[in-house]
Design a protein around this motif. Structure first.
Motif, PDB file in Angstrom:
ATOM      1  N   THR A   1       0.803  -1.228   0.000  1.00 60.72           N
ATOM      2  CA  THR A   1       0.000   0.000   0.000  1.00 60.72           C
ATOM      3  C   THR A   1       0.833   1.273   0.000  1.00 60.72           C
ATOM      4  N   THR A   2       2.142   1.166   0.116  1.00 58.88           N
ATOM      5  CA  THR A   2       2.974   2.368   0.183  1.00 58.88           C
ATOM      6  C   THR A   2       2.948   3.147  -1.128  1.00 58.88           C
ATOM      7  N   THR A   3       2.964   4.449  -0.999  1.00 61.15           N
ATOM      8  CA  THR A   3       3.100   5.329  -2.165  1.00 61.15           C
ATOM      9  C   THR A   3       4.408   6.113  -2.093  1.00 61.15           C
ATOM     10  N   ALA A   4       5.255   5.765  -1.131  1.00 63.49           N
ATOM     11  CA  ALA A   4       6.519   6.484  -0.936  1.00 63.49           C
ATOM     12  C   ALA A   4       7.493   6.198  -2.075  1.00 63.49           C
ATOM     13  N   GLU A   5       8.349   7.147  -2.356  1.00 59.34           N
ATOM     14  CA  GLU A   5       9.361   6.981  -3.393  1.00 59.34           C
ATOM     15  C   GLU A   5      10.522   6.108  -2.926  1.00 59.34           C
ATOM     16  N   PHE A   6      10.721   6.073  -1.615  1.00 64.23           N
ATOM     17  CA  PHE A   6      11.733   5.199  -1.040  1.00 64.23           C
ATOM     18  C   PHE A   6      11.125   4.502   0.176  1.00 64.23           C
ATOM     19  N   ASN A   7      11.402   3.206   0.293  1.00 64.54           N
ATOM     20  CA  ASN A   7      10.894   2.402   1.398  1.00 64.54           C
ATOM     21  C   ASN A   7      12.077   1.718   2.073  1.00 64.54           C
ATOM     22  N   ILE A   8      12.393   2.170   3.272  1.00 61.74           N
ATOM     23  CA  ILE A   8      13.592   1.738   3.988  1.00 61.74           C
ATOM     24  C   ILE A   8      13.206   0.675   5.010  1.00 61.74           C
ATOM     25  N   ILE A   9      13.670  -0.547   4.821  1.00 68.83           N
ATOM     26  CA  ILE A   9      13.392  -1.649   5.751  1.00 68.83           C
ATOM     27  C   ILE A   9      14.560  -1.768   6.717  1.00 68.83           C
ATOM     28  N   VAL A  10      14.288  -1.580   8.002  1.00 70.63           N
ATOM     29  CA  VAL A  10      15.326  -1.672   9.030  1.00 70.63           C
ATOM     30  C   VAL A  10      15.246  -3.043   9.683  1.00 70.63           C
ATOM     31  N   SER A  11      16.276  -3.844   9.500  1.00 68.29           N
ATOM     32  CA  SER A  11      16.379  -5.180  10.088  1.00 68.29           C
ATOM     33  C   SER A  11      17.615  -5.211  10.965  1.00 68.29           C
ATOM     34  N   SER A  12      17.477  -5.667  12.194  1.00 70.74           N
ATOM     35  CA  SER A  12      18.640  -5.642  13.078  1.00 70.74           C
ATOM     36  C   SER A  12      19.748  -6.571  12.591  1.00 70.74           C
ATOM     37  N   VAL A  13      19.395  -7.644  11.882  1.00 73.46           N
ATOM     38  CA  VAL A  13      20.400  -8.584  11.365  1.00 73.46           C
ATOM     39  C   VAL A  13      20.450  -8.492   9.847  1.00 73.46           C
ATOM     40  N   GLN A  14      21.570  -8.907   9.268  1.00 74.15           N
ATOM     41  CA  GLN A  14      21.782  -8.776   7.837  1.00 74.15           C
ATOM     42  C   GLN A  14      20.793  -9.604   7.027  1.00 74.15           C
ATOM     43  N   TYR A  15      20.334  -9.020   5.933  1.00 74.92           N
ATOM     44  CA  TYR A  15      19.441  -9.733   5.027  1.00 74.92           C
ATOM     45  C   TYR A  15      20.219 -10.481   3.939  1.00 74.92           C
ATOM     46  N   LEU A  16      21.196  -9.846   3.311  1.00 77.43           N
ATOM     47  CA  LEU A  16      21.884 -10.470   2.183  1.00 77.43           C
ATOM     48  C   LEU A  16      23.078 -11.323   2.602  1.00 77.43           C
ATOM     49  N   SER A  17      23.999 -10.792   3.379  1.00 79.57           N
ATOM     50  CA  SER A  17      25.183 -11.547   3.767  1.00 79.57           C
ATOM     51  C   SER A  17      24.774 -12.731   4.648  1.00 79.57           C
ATOM     52  N   LYS A  18      25.231 -13.933   4.293  1.00 80.57           N
ATOM     53  CA  LYS A  18      24.718 -15.117   4.984  1.00 80.57           C
ATOM     54  C   LYS A  18      25.746 -16.231   5.170  1.00 80.57           C
ATOM     55  N   GLU A  19      26.981 -16.011   4.763  1.00 81.38           N
ATOM     56  CA  GLU A  19      27.968 -17.090   4.767  1.00 81.38           C
ATOM     57  C   GLU A  19      28.848 -17.107   6.011  1.00 81.38           C
ATOM     58  N   HIS A  20      28.649 -16.151   6.902  1.00 89.81           N
ATOM     59  CA  HIS A  20      29.572 -15.972   8.027  1.00 89.81           C
ATOM     60  C   HIS A  20      29.290 -16.888   9.215  1.00 89.81           C
ATOM     61  N   GLY A  21      28.110 -17.469   9.306  1.00 95.18           N
ATOM     62  CA  GLY A  21      27.809 -18.392  10.397  1.00 95.18           C
ATOM     63  C   GLY A  21      27.297 -17.745  11.656  1.00 95.18           C
ATOM     64  N   PHE A  22      26.997 -16.443  11.608  1.00 99.36           N
ATOM     65  CA  PHE A  22      26.385 -15.763  12.743  1.00 99.36           C
ATOM     66  C   PHE A  22      24.905 -15.525  12.428  1.00 99.36           C
ATOM     67  N   GLU A  23      24.241 -14.732  13.235  1.00 97.45           N
ATOM     68  CA  GLU A  23      22.827 -14.487  12.983  1.00 97.45           C
ATOM     69  C   GLU A  23      22.643 -13.706  11.685  1.00 97.45           C
ATOM     70  N   ALA A  24      21.628 -14.088  10.919  1.00 99.66           N
ATOM     71  CA  ALA A  24      21.321 -13.457   9.643  1.00 99.66           C
ATOM     72  C   ALA A  24      20.003 -14.031   9.132  1.00 99.66           C
ATOM     73  N   TRP A  25      19.393 -13.347   8.209  1.00100.48           N
ATOM     74  CA  TRP A  25      18.204 -13.900   7.552  1.00100.48           C
ATOM     75  C   TRP A  25      18.528 -15.229   6.876  1.00100.48           C
ATOM     76  N   GLY A  26      19.773 -15.403   6.440  1.00105.14           N
ATOM     77  CA  GLY A  26      20.169 -16.627   5.760  1.00105.14           C
ATOM     78  C   GLY A  26      20.013 -17.881   6.589  1.00105.14           C
ATOM     79  N   ASN A  27      19.857 -17.747   7.905  1.00105.89           N
ATOM     80  CA  ASN A  27      19.598 -18.923   8.742  1.00105.89           C
ATOM     81  C   ASN A  27      18.160 -19.424   8.584  1.00105.89           C
ATOM     82  N   PHE A  28      17.337 -18.640   7.907  1.00105.12           N
ATOM     83  CA  PHE A  28      15.959 -19.015   7.583  1.00105.12           C
ATOM     84  C   PHE A  28      15.785 -18.802   6.070  1.00105.12           C
ATOM     85  N   PRO A  29      16.340 -19.681   5.238  1.00104.38           N
ATOM     86  CA  PRO A  29      16.391 -19.416   3.790  1.00104.38           C
ATOM     87  C   PRO A  29      15.024 -19.205   3.150  1.00104.38           C
TER      88      PRO A  29
END
Length: 342
Positions: A207-235
């Motif tokens: 429903t957003t009409t904003a020109e930019f939509n900034i998603i703030v996630s405390s843990v990394q979304y893209l980087s996933k190979e390091h073995g720490f917390e990340a979205w990549g732990n839930f592929p």
């Protein structure tokens, strides 16, 4: 907008032979400035608030680990939040700048904690107190600290979507086979956001009409190979997010993350999205992974910064450009990239 940095050209930054359009973007004042950061201890020197104040952002966004409490004792948690509020530089920022944000595990109260944390409801109220949320706000009765705020600027808009990656997050899988701490769950097993927050996020982007939509996630979304917390732990959650962004047709989606005690840019192309998705990690404010010796990240752009730093996003609406900067002590730009959202 309020501060001009010297830019050092390199192969992974904007080239010194950039087009006139790019040069004008860098030199002109931004229409809106967002500053953000994470991983902040009250028992260490808070050396960056003077630089953040000099940058004079329109909004400061906490990315999580805003304090290091790791406790279910709400008296101790409240005292640490109050100590941070009294820190001179941050106290001055409170008086001059809009402040929003989310939490991560150490201010949540349990290291690597999620849905199982028994004091999460009480901790949520203390977090909302720290964020100066009114007592009668609907956020006081919501499970989890997810929220959003729209900024209107001369007929343009930016929507900042603050996710809660703690309150609903289910079990992680410990890696017992390698020297990494964690490994991905089986595909389809577990959740980061939980059903209610997922539905809320889907609606926010649809429903957003904003020109930019900034998603703030405390843990990394893209980087996933390091073995720490990340979205990549839930592929499967990574794939769901990509599909939600694509299906929503939301403009200018950008991810901001923290947690890692390093700062870096990650970038990829999503199917069905006509601009690249950037995950800008900024961490930490008071302490960094100074012994960093390298780790893989197939999405990385540029180099890893492993000194204390914060992030800046400068928005230029007429050219639909965002200038991303990793900024260190004394306002030094340690690294930057530029992206046009056409």
């Amino acid at each position: 907008m309020k501060i001009i940095y010297f830019i050092i050209c390199s192969l992974f930054l904007v080239s010194c032979s950039s087009s006139k359009k790019q040069v004008e973007n860098i030199a002109s004042e931004p229409d809106f400035m967002l500053a953000f950061g994470s991983c902040n201890r009250v028992d260490l020197p808070n050396l960056l608030w003077d630089d953040i104040l000099k940058a004079n952002p329109d909004v400061w966004v906490w990315g999580g680990d805003n304090i290091y409490a790791d406790t279910d004792d709400m008296v101790a948690l409240r005292a640490m939040y109050n100590e941070q509020k009294e820190q001179p530089g941050y106290n001055q920022l409170l008086k001059s700048t809009d402040i929003i944000g989310t939490w991560d595990d150490h201010d949540y109260g349990l290291n690597d904690g999620g849905v199982e944390f028994s004091a999460k409801d009480a901790s949520q109220q203390e977090f909302l107190n720290f964020m100066n949320v009114p007592d009668d706000s609907p956020l006081r009765n919501r499970q989890g600290v997810y929220n959003s705020k729209i900024y209107e600027i001369d007929g343009h808009s930016i929507n900042i979507i603050l996710l809660d990656t703690r309150y609903f997050r289910t079990r992680l899988t410990v890696d017992t086979e390698t020297d990494k701490r964690l490994k991905p769950n089986k595909y389809g097993e577990g959740t980061i956001l939980g059903d209610v927050q997922w539905k809320w996020l889907e609606n926010e982007l649809r429903t957003t009409t904003a020109e930019f939509n900034i998603i703030v996630s405390s843990v990394q979304y893209l980087s996933k190979e390091h073995g720490f917390e990340a979205w990549g732990n839930f592929p499967h959650e990574v794939d769901r997010m990509a599909k939600v962004i694509a299906d929503s047709k939301a403009e200018g989606v950008i991810v901001l993350s923290g947690d890692r005690h390093i700062s870096e840019f990650s970038k990829t192309n999503l199917d069905g999205v006509d601009y690249p998705l950037i995950d800008f990690t900024s961490s930490g404010l008071t302490h960094a992974y100074r012994d960093f010796s390298g780790e893989p990240n197939q999405y990385r752009v540029g180099e890893v910064v492993f000194t204390e730093s914060f992030g800046i996003l400068e928005f230029h609406f007429n050219t639909r450009t965002v200038d991303f900067k990793i900024v260190g002590d004394n306002g030094i730009v340690l690294q930057r990239i530029e992206q046009v959202y056409e």
